[in-house]
Design a protein around this motif. Structure first.
Motif, PDB file in Angstrom:
ATOM      1  N   SER A   9       0.895  -1.241  -0.109  1.00  0.00           N
ATOM      2  CA  SER A   9      -0.035   0.014  -0.023  1.00  0.00           C
ATOM      3  C   SER A   9       1.042   1.286  -0.002  1.00  0.00           C
ATOM      4  CB  SER A   9      -0.726  -0.193   1.207  1.00  0.00           C
ATOM      5  OG  SER A   9      -1.328   1.246   1.716  1.00  0.00           O
ATOM      6  N   VAL A  11       0.417   3.897   1.674  1.00  0.00           N
ATOM      7  CA  VAL A  11       0.601   4.468   3.011  1.00  0.00           C
ATOM      8  C   VAL A  11       1.319   3.654   4.199  1.00  0.00           C
ATOM      9  CG1 VAL A  11      -1.515   5.929   2.681  1.00  0.00           C
ATOM     10  CG2 VAL A  11      -1.506   3.547   3.670  1.00  0.00           C
ATOM     11  N   CYS A  12       1.662   2.262   3.528  1.00  0.00           N
ATOM     12  CA  CYS A  12       2.451   1.198   4.582  1.00  0.00           C
ATOM     13  C   CYS A  12       3.896   1.573   4.749  1.00  0.00           C
ATOM     14  CB  CYS A  12       2.218   0.013   3.894  1.00  0.00           C
ATOM     15  SG  CYS A  12       3.510  -1.057   4.266  1.00  0.00           S
ATOM     16  N   PRO A  13       4.472   1.997   6.031  1.00  0.00           N
ATOM     17  CA  PRO A  13       5.842   2.485   5.926  1.00  0.00           C
ATOM     18  C   PRO A  13       6.843   1.656   5.760  1.00  0.00           C
ATOM     19  CG  PRO A  13       4.760   2.269   8.191  1.00  0.00           C
ATOM     20  CD  PRO A  13       3.721   2.255   7.057  1.00  0.00           C
ATOM     21  N   ASN A  14       6.342   0.218   5.869  1.00  0.00           N
ATOM     22  CA  ASN A  14       7.607  -0.906   5.305  1.00  0.00           C
ATOM     23  C   ASN A  14       7.316  -1.544   3.958  1.00  0.00           C
ATOM     24  OD1 ASN A  14       8.227  -0.795   8.184  1.00  0.00           O
ATOM     25  ND2 ASN A  14       6.491  -2.121   8.634  1.00  0.00           N
ATOM     26  N   PRO A  16       7.940  -0.041   0.891  1.00  0.00           N
ATOM     27  CA  PRO A  16       8.998   0.379  -0.053  1.00  0.00           C
ATOM     28  C   PRO A  16      10.053  -0.530   0.330  1.00  0.00           C
ATOM     29  CG  PRO A  16       8.146   2.537   1.104  1.00  0.00           C
ATOM     30  CD  PRO A  16       7.431   1.307   1.759  1.00  0.00           C
ATOM     31  N   THR A  39      -2.874  -2.299  -2.756  1.00  0.00           N
ATOM     32  CA  THR A  39      -4.209  -2.671  -1.829  1.00  0.00           C
ATOM     33  C   THR A  39      -4.986  -1.435  -1.806  1.00  0.00           C
ATOM     34  OG1 THR A  39      -2.970  -2.208   0.000  1.00  0.00           O
ATOM     35  CG2 THR A  39      -3.203  -4.615  -1.056  1.00  0.00           C
ATOM     36  N   ALA A  55      -2.891  -8.191   5.687  1.00  0.00           N
ATOM     37  CA  ALA A  55      -1.714  -7.150   6.029  1.00  0.00           C
ATOM     38  C   ALA A  55      -0.939  -6.952   5.015  1.00  0.00           C
ATOM     39  CB  ALA A  55      -1.098  -7.927   7.368  1.00  0.00           C
ATOM     40  N   VAL A  56      -0.519  -5.649   5.006  1.00  0.00           N
ATOM     41  CA  VAL A  56       0.741  -5.531   4.064  1.00  0.00           C
ATOM     42  C   VAL A  56       2.002  -5.225   4.895  1.00  0.00           C
ATOM     43  CG1 VAL A  56      -0.843  -4.670   2.225  1.00  0.00           C
ATOM     44  CG2 VAL A  56      -0.017  -2.843   3.946  1.00  0.00           C
TER      45      VAL A  56
ATOM     46  N   HIS B  47      12.686   2.778   4.997  1.00  0.00           N
ATOM     47  CA  HIS B  47      13.000   2.729   3.527  1.00  0.00           C
ATOM     48  C   HIS B  47      13.994   3.518   3.091  1.00  0.00           C
ATOM     49  CE1 HIS B  47      12.280   3.127  -0.554  1.00  0.00           C
ATOM     50  NE2 HIS B  47      11.630   4.378  -0.442  1.00  0.00           N
ATOM     51  N   CYS B 138      -2.560   1.098   7.244  1.00  0.00           N
ATOM     52  CA  CYS B 138      -2.179  -0.060   6.198  1.00  0.00           C
ATOM     53  C   CYS B 138      -3.236  -1.058   5.974  1.00  0.00           C
ATOM     54  CB  CYS B 138      -1.001  -0.633   6.827  1.00  0.00           C
ATOM     55  SG  CYS B 138       0.537   0.356   7.329  1.00  0.00           S
ATOM     56  N   ASP B 139      -3.550  -1.443   6.923  1.00  0.00           N
ATOM     57  CA  ASP B 139      -4.245  -2.935   6.797  1.00  0.00           C
ATOM     58  C   ASP B 139      -6.109  -2.569   6.898  1.00  0.00           C
ATOM     59  OD1 ASP B 139      -1.887  -4.033   6.656  1.00  0.00           O
ATOM     60  OD2 ASP B 139      -1.925  -4.599   8.682  1.00  0.00           O
ATOM     61  N   PHE B 142      -8.583  -4.054   4.227  1.00  0.00           N
ATOM     62  CA  PHE B 142      -8.713  -5.409   4.194  1.00  0.00           C
ATOM     63  C   PHE B 142     -10.315  -5.836   4.929  1.00  0.00           C
ATOM     64  CE2 PHE B 142      -4.277  -5.661   3.240  1.00  0.00           C
ATOM     65  CZ  PHE B 142      -4.404  -6.259   2.010  1.00  0.00           C
TER      66      PHE B 142
END
Lengths: 86, 303
Positions: A9, A11-14, A16, A39, A55-56, B47, B138-139, B142
């Protein structure tokens, strides 16, 4: 040939960092299909929910969830792909 | 002392621990690093790091940590993937227990970092990524049209209740015994939102399910049918075992150290995020180096 999907996603910090590993793995496996699934789109969510992704980042190989969440490393990803190909 | 006594054991393999290992091993101290999760620590999550000196174009967290690890290996420090479960101080000898056994050393450097606090209830670990999430933004997608709980009484948790409620059918907000602060602007909106129900004063005691989360049990023994649980709790030190061993901390679990990085126990040092200072890779490495330098001097005094 296997199909490897990375669910991530914007917006998910992990994500990238996961994407970086994913792209490197794609270069190591030119004969396989590597697809990134966003997502934050309806289609991405539908695809994720069809595989029961919750989860992403998540990595699925041939429709089977292999890695959920972060961190995972190059070895984890390589193992997931290699096992599916063997 | 036993032949397998280390000069220094470093608990934690993040930037602080790895830097301490580089300094200690380079000075020919017999050095052991114990890391139960991933060597590299939380820096692996980064990142792109743009403020670590020496990398003007930036570097990814995993790449930077790979370089740290290479440097540790070059100087001969031993790195073991073992989870620490206990620590004891016997004066000149410190003992660190892991799931695989125990190790002893003249000095110990604690670099255990911080982690997002877990609920620590049955079912939480079992359903991680299968209904238990630590990132609502993030989730959350879903859980469209589903029933979820958001646990936590902080501002981030209150904010996330509203985020999840944009798509979920029903959101149970569970702030814990203290409840939300009246200062949070989200709380009034939450009370007016028909999709949100605040369960003041309640706590989750168990997360239940089969393959995926199916519900939770509350401390009044009632149950909720749910598809997901978002755990949004404050960050704390991951040093409960060390506190039990007598290592002094503040109320938030941060390890207290003096100007040399030494804790209240002679020969035991702490560095990096576990002492809650800086929370940056650069500060962690500096503290790791400081602790290692102090430990080197201390080790010379131990027979």
């Amino acid at each position: 040939m296997v199909k490897v999907e990375l669910f991530c996603s914007p917006v998910c910090p992990n994500c990238p960092a996961a994407r970086r590993l994913f792209n490197e793995a794609a270069k190591r496996h030119p004969g396989d299909e590597f697809v990134e699934v966003n997502t934050y789109t309806e289609a991405g969510i539908e695809r994720g929910m069809s595989l029961r992704v919750m989860a992403v980042p998540t990595v699925a190989v041939d429709g089977e969830i292999k890695l959920v969440g972060w961190p995972f490393d190059e070895g984890d990803l390589e193992k997931a792909v290699s096992e599916a190909k063997s | 002392m036993a032949e397998d006594t280390y000069d220094v054991i470093i608990v934690g393999g993040g930037p602080a621990g790895l830097t301490a290992a580089i300094y200690a091993a380079r000075h020919n101290l017999k050095t052991l690093v114990l890391e139960g999760v991933k060597v590299g620590g939380r820096a692996l999550d980064a990142h792109w790091i743009e403020n670590y000196p020496g990398f003007p174009d930036g570097i990814s967290g995993p790449d930077l940590m790979r370089r740290f690890i290479d440097q540790v290996e070059r100087f001969g420090a031993e790195v073991r993937h073992e989870t620490v479960i206990g620590f004891s101080d016997f004066g000149d000898l410190k003992m660190v227990s892991t799931r695989q056994g125990y190790h002893q050393a003249k000095a110990v450097i604690l670099a255990t970092g911080v982690n997002r606090k877990q609920l620590s209830v049955p079912g939480e670990n079992e359903f991680k990524g299968r209904g238990v999430s630590y990132c609502a933004v993030c989730d959350g997608p879903f859980f469209k049209g589903k029933k979820v709980a958001v646990v936590g009484g902080g501002h981030e948790a209150a904010h996330d209740v509203e985020i999840v409620a944009e798509t979920a059918e029903k959101v149970y907000a569970i702030p814990g015994k203290k409840g939300y602060s009246d200062d949070f602007p989200e709380v009034q909106r939450m009370r007016e939102n028909p999709r949100i129900e605040i369960l003041d004063g309640r706590e989750i005691t168990e997360i239940t399910g089969s393959d995926l989360v199916q519900g939770v049990r509350l401390d009044d023994d009632s149950q909720l049918e749910l598809d997901g649980v978002f755990v949004i709790l404050e960050r704390v030190g991951t040093s409960g075992i060390l506190q039990e061993a007598g290592v002094a901390t503040d109320e938030g679990g941060c390890i207290l150290v003096d100007d040399n990085g030494m804790t209240n126990i002679k020969g035991v040092y702490a560095a990096g995020d576990c002492s809650c200072w800086g929370m940056q890779i650069a500060t962690a490495t500096g503290m790791g180096a400081r602790a290692a330098l102090a430990a080197m001097k201390y080790v010379k005094t131990v027979k």
